[in-house]
Design an enzyme around this catalytic site. Structure first.
Site, PDB file in Angstrom:
ATOM      1  N   ASP A   8       0.884  -1.166   0.000  1.00 40.06           N
ATOM      2  CA  ASP A   8       0.000   0.000   0.000  1.00 40.06           C
ATOM      3  C   ASP A   8       0.923   1.218   0.000  1.00 40.06           C
ATOM      4  OD1 ASP A   8      -2.281   1.670   0.227  1.00 40.06           O
ATOM      5  OD2 ASP A   8      -1.979   1.777   2.394  1.00 40.06           O
ATOM      6  N   GLU A  67      -1.258  -1.658  -4.726  1.00 44.73           N
ATOM      7  CA  GLU A  67      -2.528  -0.971  -4.944  1.00 44.73           C
ATOM      8  C   GLU A  67      -2.316   0.154  -5.948  1.00 44.73           C
ATOM      9  OE1 GLU A  67      -5.996   1.416  -2.481  1.00 44.73           O
ATOM     10  OE2 GLU A  67      -4.609   0.135  -1.379  1.00 44.73           O
ATOM     11  N   ASP A 139      -2.649   1.011   6.970  1.00 44.75           N
ATOM     12  CA  ASP A 139      -1.722   0.823   5.846  1.00 44.75           C
ATOM     13  C   ASP A 139      -1.292  -0.639   5.739  1.00 44.75           C
ATOM     14  OD1 ASP A 139      -1.322   3.712   5.019  1.00 44.75           O
ATOM     15  OD2 ASP A 139      -0.773   3.811   7.135  1.00 44.75           O
TER      16      ASP A 139
END
EC number: 3.1.21.10
Length: 161
Positions: A8, A67, A139
């Site tokens: 992330d 992501e 996160d």
């Protein structure tokens, strides 16, 4: 058996999550966040690159999954997020790892069943799937969500999500 690292990306906090995938089973290996607030931006990018490279070297994942960057009203934020994403991805490129990227909506749809799910819903699902304490950071849970999504997609190729 495959090791999957999920990322992330963030310019202040970058989450990572490593899972072991075997057919229909998942095992949490390691996860955490790289905190970068006290450094200037170029130094943060270097830290992201070095940390991700070291994590990859230690755990030897087959797949690197990140992501996708989403559009924001602030062009400067999008640019910095993109650069953070590139710093992490470059570590995987340099180590010849298979790279995949998924949109946030797809991750939420696959994990929670709703592409507009809230971060807390995703975190709760990740913790449920991997039997983790709900004290993990957002996160970290987002990074694990990316890795879990990839596991589901490679093990359910015949299904439409």
């Amino acid at each position: 058996m495959s090791i999957i690292i999920g990322i992330d990306p963030g310019s202040y906090v970058t989450g990572y999550g490593i899972i072991k995938s075997e057919k229909n089973t998942l095992k949490h290996i390691k996860s955490g966040s790289i905190f970068l607030k006290k450094h200037d931006f170029k130094k943060r990018l270097k830290i992201i690159y070095i940390c991700i490279k070291n994590i990859i070297n230690k755990f030897k994942p087959k797949y690197f999954v990140i992501e996708q960057i989403f559009f924001s009203k602030n062009p400067s934020s999008v640019l910095k997020l993109g650069q953070a994403s590139c710093a992490a991805t470059l570590a995987a490129i340099n180590l010849d790892i298979l790279i995949f990227e998924y949109a946030s909506k797809k991750i939420k749809k696959i994990l929670v069943g709703d592409g507009k799910a809230k971060k807390l819903q995703v975190k709760n699902k990740v913790c449920s799937i991997l039997n983790l304490s709900k004290s993990i950071g957002i996160d970290t849970s987002d990074a694990l969500a990316v890795a879990i999504t990839h596991h589901y997609l490679i093990n359910n190729k015949d299904k439409i999500f």
